[in-house]
Design an enzyme around this catalytic site. Structure first.
Site, PDB file in Angstrom:
ATOM      1  N   ARG A  53      -5.721  -5.349   5.083  1.00  0.00           N
ATOM      2  CA  ARG A  53      -4.267  -5.160   5.039  1.00  0.00           C
ATOM      3  C   ARG A  53      -3.994  -3.679   5.308  1.00  0.00           C
ATOM      4  NH1 ARG A  53      -4.534  -1.375   1.855  1.00  0.00           N
ATOM      5  NH2 ARG A  53      -2.287  -1.422   1.729  1.00  0.00           N
ATOM      6  N   GLY A  54      -2.702  -3.336   5.411  1.00  0.00           N
ATOM      7  CA  GLY A  54      -2.349  -1.984   5.834  1.00  0.00           C
ATOM      8  C   GLY A  54      -2.142  -2.017   7.345  1.00  0.00           C
ATOM      9  N   ALA A  55      -1.003  -1.458   7.783  1.00  0.00           N
ATOM     10  CA  ALA A  55      -0.588  -1.639   9.176  1.00  0.00           C
ATOM     11  C   ALA A  55      -1.649  -1.206  10.201  1.00  0.00           C
ATOM     12  CB  ALA A  55       0.737  -0.909   9.402  1.00  0.00           C
ATOM     13  N   ARG A  90       0.588 -11.832  10.465  1.00  0.00           N
ATOM     14  CA  ARG A  90       1.548 -11.183   9.548  1.00  0.00           C
ATOM     15  C   ARG A  90       2.672 -10.621  10.405  1.00  0.00           C
ATOM     16  NH1 ARG A  90      -0.527  -7.366   4.991  1.00  0.00           N
ATOM     17  NH2 ARG A  90       1.409  -8.058   4.024  1.00  0.00           N
ATOM     18  N   GLN A 201      -1.140  -3.059  -4.923  1.00  0.00           N
ATOM     19  CA  GLN A 201      -2.015  -2.257  -4.046  1.00  0.00           C
ATOM     20  C   GLN A 201      -2.214  -0.837  -4.589  1.00  0.00           C
ATOM     21  OE1 GLN A 201       0.466  -4.233  -2.974  1.00  0.00           O
ATOM     22  NE2 GLN A 201       0.092  -5.046  -0.918  1.00  0.00           N
ATOM     23  N   ASP A 242       5.112   0.422   7.959  1.00  0.00           N
ATOM     24  CA  ASP A 242       4.657  -0.724   8.759  1.00  0.00           C
ATOM     25  C   ASP A 242       5.384  -0.809  10.089  1.00  0.00           C
ATOM     26  OD1 ASP A 242       4.137  -1.423   5.783  1.00  0.00           O
ATOM     27  OD2 ASP A 242       2.776  -2.649   6.990  1.00  0.00           O
ATOM     28  N   ASN A 252       8.618  -0.269   4.993  1.00  0.00           N
ATOM     29  CA  ASN A 252       7.350  -0.125   4.253  1.00  0.00           C
ATOM     30  C   ASN A 252       7.367  -1.076   3.065  1.00  0.00           C
ATOM     31  OD1 ASN A 252       4.775   1.189   3.871  1.00  0.00           O
ATOM     32  ND2 ASN A 252       5.669   2.250   2.119  1.00  0.00           N
ATOM     33  N   LYS A 253       6.314  -1.047   2.289  1.00  0.00           N
ATOM     34  CA  LYS A 253       6.135  -1.958   1.147  1.00  0.00           C
ATOM     35  C   LYS A 253       7.373  -2.028   0.264  1.00  0.00           C
ATOM     36  CE  LYS A 253       3.380  -4.033   0.516  1.00  0.00           C
ATOM     37  NZ  LYS A 253       3.439  -5.431   1.007  1.00  0.00           N
TER      38      LYS A 253
END
Ligand code: MRU
Length: 359
Positions: A53-55, A90, A201, A242, A252-253
């Site tokens: 995960r993570g862009a 995703r 996270q 992201d 973002n998150k």
């Protein structure tokens, strides 16, 4: 540009050229588990189920997914289908479609027989560029922190949300790269780590990364940041992204927006650290697809039990309806600047178009 330490790599190809290794981030911080992904479908599953995960990292992993597709069928239709499959894993991070597009752009003009070798080289180059871009982000962000430390003459308190460290990229990280570089230079930096419900996270990954690197840090409940800002205990907020729109809005998150509002209200600088692969000048904020995840992530928490096993426990009454949007948009007016591999950039359309204009 300095190389990321070897232990900070999140993915590496199998020398046999038929698989790629990744860390299974679902097992962290309790166990270090490596996954060997052998085909397009396994790459899709690893991204969709957030083993990776993570862009930037999902982009690089998807690039290897295209390379793996070339091991079985490198025809035009198969490659286009592979891109469509991977892009659907995703929806929010633009790095995914950016990476698959770049792979197809390199491969489709080649004769089919040359594609397999070229695909591995292209995926390797993309991964290496990610490490280099993040290292450069680290240098530019370091200059911001050094300047701030000179002015304040004391320990710097940086707040970050989610995980935008080396685990979210191929190496170094985005928001954490300046912190790693500052720590290595002897700058006194302390990090406030938002836990980042619902998937935690921050608690699971950022706290683990910082502990491994010996960077002083403190875990916070997500709601504590505003309170600390009011008390002058946060000098700067640095997050990843992201997707960044042409207008400089930062996706973002979930929860990033609330931190940006609190930072703005308290005069705390708010920066997003983003490689150019995260810019998407084609969409406006309201058009960015926001991933909706399972309500179970909200009604349950997962952690290590006294028996040493990972368990999920329910924290809401049985049957409670829950909504779980995974990302939010922070409007550009709340963003002090973007830290890219090219340097510091204001979060506005003119600056972003100039940055991405063909030279
Ligand atoms: O859902 P995740 O864990 O993939 O979300 C990750 C983030 O929101 C990160 O902040 C973002 O991808 C930037 S990573 C350098």
């Amino acid at each position: 540009v300095s190389a990321a330490p070897a232990h900070q790599r999140t993915l590496w190809p199998d020398p046999a050229g038929d698989a790629v290794f990744v860390l299974d981030q679902r097992a962290l911080p309790h166990r270090r588990v490596e996954l060997r992904l052998r085909g397009l479908h396994q790459v899709f599953e690893a991204i969709a189920h957030m083993a990776v995960r993570g862009a930037p990292l999902i982009g690089a992993t998807a690039a290897y997914g295209v390379a793996l597709q070339c091991c079985s069928d490198a025809g035009n239709a198969a490659l286009r289908q592979a891109k469509a499959t991977l892009d659907a894993a995703r929806p929010t991070a633009v790095n995914l479609a950016w990476a698959t597009q770049r792979m197809l752009g390199r491969l489709l003009p080649l004769p089919e027989g040359q594609r397999r070798a070229a695909a591995w080289q292209a995926a390797q180059a993309l991964a290496a560029e990610d490490v280099a871009a993040n290292s450069a982000i680290g240098e530019h962000g370091l200059a911001v922190l050094q300047d701030m430390a000179r002015r304040k003459g004391r320990r710097l308190n940086v707040l970050t949300h989610c995980n935008a460290g080396w685990l979210a990229t191929v190496g170094w990280g985005t928001a954490l790269a300046p912190i790693y570089k500052a720590h290595a230079q002897g700058l006194d930096v302390h990090v406030w780590v938002d836990e980042t419900r619902p998937r935690n996270q921050g608690a699971a990954l950022t706290a683990w990364e910082l502990a491994q690197a010996g960077v002083p840090h403190t875990l916070l409940a997500d709601n504590a940041g505003g309170h600390l800002m009011q008390r002058g205990e946060v000098d700067i907020v640095i997050v990843g992204a992201d997707r960044v729109t042409a207008q400089g809005d930062v996706c973002n998150k979930i929860g990033t927006y609330l931190k940006a509002l609190a930072a703005h209200d308290n005069g705390v600088p708010f920066f997003a650290a983003v490689p150019l692969s995260t810019l998407d000048l084609s969409l406006r904020a309201e058009q960015v697809p926001i991933e909706l995840r399972s309500p179970d992530e909200v009604t349950q928490v997962t952690g290590l039990g006294p028996d040493g096993q990972v368990h999920s426990v329910r924290i809401a009454p049985e049957g409670t309806p829950a909504l779980n949007p995974a990302f939010d948009l922070t409007p550009a007016r709340l963003v002090s600047g973007l830290i890219t591999e090219c340097g510091l950039t204001p979060a506005n359309e003119q600056a972003l178009r100039a940055l991405t204009a063909p030279r």
